[in-house]
Design a protein around this motif. Sequence first.
Motif, mmCIF file in Angstrom:
data_model
loop_
_atom_site.group_PDB
_atom_site.id
_atom_site.type_symbol
_atom_site.label_atom_id
_atom_site.label_comp_id
_atom_site.label_asym_id
_atom_site.label_seq_id
_atom_site.Cartn_x
_atom_site.Cartn_y
_atom_site.Cartn_z
ATOM 1 N N VAL A 171 0.708 -1.086 -0.097
ATOM 2 C CA VAL A 171 -0.171 0.207 -0.089
ATOM 3 C C VAL A 171 0.780 1.153 0.105
ATOM 4 C CG1 VAL A 171 -1.352 1.298 1.322
ATOM 5 C CG2 VAL A 171 -1.967 -1.146 1.101
ATOM 6 N N GLN A 172 1.748 1.284 0.863
ATOM 7 C CA GLN A 172 2.673 2.444 0.919
ATOM 8 C C GLN A 172 3.651 2.732 -0.361
ATOM 9 O OE1 GLN A 172 2.934 4.506 3.462
ATOM 10 N NE2 GLN A 172 3.800 5.807 2.091
ATOM 11 N N GLY A 173 3.883 1.814 -1.077
ATOM 12 C CA GLY A 173 4.417 2.030 -2.524
ATOM 13 C C GLY A 173 3.448 2.438 -3.520
ATOM 14 N N ILE A 174 2.138 1.873 -3.331
ATOM 15 C CA ILE A 174 1.034 2.644 -4.334
ATOM 16 C C ILE A 174 1.072 4.140 -4.037
ATOM 17 C CG2 ILE A 174 -1.365 2.486 -4.861
ATOM 18 C CD1 ILE A 174 -1.051 -0.764 -4.145
ATOM 19 N N VAL A 175 1.109 4.409 -2.707
ATOM 20 C CA VAL A 175 0.559 5.813 -2.138
ATOM 21 C C VAL A 175 1.638 6.723 -2.652
ATOM 22 C CG1 VAL A 175 0.423 7.355 -0.188
ATOM 23 C CG2 VAL A 175 -0.950 5.111 -0.390
ATOM 24 N N ASN A 176 2.879 6.153 -2.549
ATOM 25 C CA ASN A 176 4.139 6.964 -3.041
ATOM 26 C C ASN A 176 4.109 7.124 -4.624
ATOM 27 O OD1 ASN A 176 5.297 6.912 -0.587
ATOM 28 N ND2 ASN A 176 6.219 5.277 -0.990
ATOM 29 N N LEU A 177 3.613 6.207 -5.351
ATOM 30 C CA LEU A 177 3.412 6.234 -6.762
ATOM 31 C C LEU A 177 2.404 7.416 -7.070
ATOM 32 C CD1 LEU A 177 3.798 5.395 -9.829
ATOM 33 C CD2 LEU A 177 1.957 3.860 -9.364
ATOM 34 N N ARG A 178 1.218 7.352 -6.271
ATOM 35 C CA ARG A 178 0.336 8.264 -6.627
ATOM 36 C C ARG A 178 0.995 9.603 -6.295
ATOM 37 N NH1 ARG A 178 -3.619 10.961 -3.214
ATOM 38 N NH2 ARG A 178 -2.010 10.828 -1.768
ATOM 39 N N ASN A 179 1.700 9.859 -5.242
ATOM 40 C CA ASN A 179 2.253 11.302 -4.949
ATOM 41 C C ASN A 179 3.313 11.858 -6.081
ATOM 42 O OD1 ASN A 179 0.810 11.288 -2.470
ATOM 43 N ND2 ASN A 179 2.560 10.342 -1.338
ATOM 44 N N ASN A 180 4.186 10.835 -6.419
ATOM 45 C CA ASN A 180 5.118 11.204 -7.368
ATOM 46 C C ASN A 180 4.353 11.639 -8.719
ATOM 47 O OD1 ASN A 180 7.366 10.396 -5.866
ATOM 48 N ND2 ASN A 180 7.312 8.205 -6.332
ATOM 49 N N ILE A 181 3.296 10.759 -9.129
ATOM 50 C CA ILE A 181 2.777 11.227 -10.299
ATOM 51 C C ILE A 181 1.985 12.675 -10.351
ATOM 52 C CG2 ILE A 181 0.867 10.714 -11.977
ATOM 53 C CD1 ILE A 181 1.306 7.819 -11.503
ATOM 54 N N THR A 182 1.458 12.745 -9.021
ATOM 55 C CA THR A 182 0.708 13.960 -8.687
ATOM 56 C C THR A 182 1.563 15.270 -8.759
ATOM 57 O OG1 THR A 182 -1.259 12.766 -7.420
ATOM 58 C CG2 THR A 182 -0.932 15.195 -7.124
ATOM 59 N N HIS A 183 2.841 15.046 -8.089
ATOM 60 C CA HIS A 183 3.745 16.128 -7.895
ATOM 61 C C HIS A 183 4.677 16.177 -8.894
ATOM 62 C CE1 HIS A 183 1.661 16.967 -4.104
ATOM 63 N NE2 HIS A 183 1.961 15.882 -3.662
ATOM 64 N N ALA A 184 4.593 15.531 -10.045
ATOM 65 C CA ALA A 184 5.604 15.334 -11.189
ATOM 66 C C ALA A 184 6.946 15.022 -10.476
ATOM 67 C CB ALA A 184 5.625 16.704 -11.799
ATOM 68 N N ASN A 185 7.108 14.205 -9.735
ATOM 69 C CA ASN A 185 8.370 13.693 -9.365
ATOM 70 C C ASN A 185 8.954 12.695 -10.224
ATOM 71 O OD1 ASN A 185 8.281 15.193 -7.202
ATOM 72 N ND2 ASN A 185 7.363 13.846 -5.854
ATOM 73 N N ALA A 186 10.413 12.523 -10.323
ATOM 74 C CA ALA A 186 10.634 11.407 -11.071
ATOM 75 C C ALA A 186 10.578 9.978 -10.497
ATOM 76 C CB ALA A 186 12.386 11.671 -11.176
ATOM 77 N N TYR A 187 10.000 9.153 -11.261
ATOM 78 C CA TYR A 187 9.590 7.919 -10.944
ATOM 79 C C TYR A 187 9.801 6.921 -12.152
ATOM 80 C CZ TYR A 187 5.056 8.181 -13.262
ATOM 81 O OH TYR A 187 4.017 8.371 -14.100
ATOM 82 N N THR A 188 9.905 5.623 -11.765
ATOM 83 C CA THR A 188 9.875 4.689 -13.005
ATOM 84 C C THR A 188 8.829 3.543 -12.507
ATOM 85 O OG1 THR A 188 12.153 5.240 -13.252
ATOM 86 C CG2 THR A 188 11.310 3.330 -14.267
ATOM 87 N N ILE A 189 8.046 3.095 -13.488
ATOM 88 C CA ILE A 189 7.148 1.923 -13.321
ATOM 89 C C ILE A 189 6.786 1.262 -14.685
ATOM 90 C CG2 ILE A 189 5.273 3.234 -13.094
ATOM 91 C CD1 ILE A 189 4.080 1.541 -11.036
ATOM 92 N N ASP A 190 6.996 -0.114 -14.605
ATOM 93 C CA ASP A 190 6.487 -0.676 -16.062
ATOM 94 C C ASP A 190 5.080 -0.698 -16.014
ATOM 95 O OD1 ASP A 190 5.515 -3.425 -14.924
ATOM 96 O OD2 ASP A 190 7.673 -3.139 -14.171
ATOM 97 N N ASP A 191 4.561 -0.806 -17.147
ATOM 98 C CA ASP A 191 3.139 -1.068 -17.479
ATOM 99 C C ASP A 191 2.407 -2.165 -16.663
ATOM 100 O OD1 ASP A 191 3.551 1.077 -19.276
ATOM 101 O OD2 ASP A 191 3.728 -0.238 -20.938
#
Length: 321
Positions: free
Chosen positions: A254-274
């Motif tokens: 869950v925390q990883g999913i929340v972090n992904l939401r935060n990264n996408i929302t705040h335009a942070n650098a992130y990497t995730i495969d489809d």
Amino acid sequence: LNPISDSLEFNQRLKGYGQLRLFYHFQPCNNVYEFSSGLNFPPKLGIQFDSSVSMSDLHFEYKKFYHLMTLLIGSDFKVNEITVTPGIQTYSSNTSIYFPTTNRTHERDYPLFPLGLNLRFNDQGLPEFPLEAFSNYYFLEEKERIIFTRYLRYQRMKSEEEKFLGFFRLLENLTSKSSTYVEPEFLEAFLKESKACILDKLKGKGTSKDIKKLISRIARLNTMKYNTSKCIEDFLKKLPDEIRTSIMVTDEDVQGIVNLRNNITHANAYTIDDRKLKKYTSFINVLLYLALLERIGIPPELGCKVVHRLDGYHHIQNHSY
């Protein structure tokens, strides 16, 4: 409802709204060129309102009903006919109306949560649909009901990231919880008793108006909201063990999913495969669907029996279960 040509399946009272009926409309048919004759009996859903509805409000009422049915069907669906029956004080005949369809994506081949009632054969183990859910839906305030409309909008999105963010936003709304530091009634009484003393002690340190505003803010600051991770984890924990065991996402994810939401929302650098993004989107969608059902009075114990029929469920399915 014509007692001669229609067969009633159920009639559900909608508190303060009207009543909903599902019936079969019998229509004799024949084709001399194919040497055939028989009977059609298409199902029809109808709402009889307690009070009159203006023509300008018909589209809203249609969408309100359509958005609930898309939750149960699992996607957009084709509406063959919309018939408006005037009140008894008028002498007009029934009128068929048409609303244009836009932004639709796919249509499922089978319903997600069928309107099963008194099933004679049920080899798939699907639960009967609790009819009181219709009344619960229509009893919602518009600010709550609009969540069902937004769910359909996010379902229609083609971008996986936008769909993920949309589903997450709605789930966050439905699972949010808050608490207080001290009992609100005690704090309110304490501030009321202490108001004169506080004004006297702070005299000359600010205007009387500003000090009163400060006192009123203390009561509001007594409320604390739990963080999103905890709210989602708590919702996941209350689900039946059967559904939690059947998916490949756990509390630790869950925390990883929340972090992904935060990264996408705040335009942070992130990497995730489809593949992982689809997995996270499907997981959030499962929780969101159960939360939406719960909002209209359908407990997770029932919802979990149909949630595996959601599109994309295979992305999180534990095949070894």
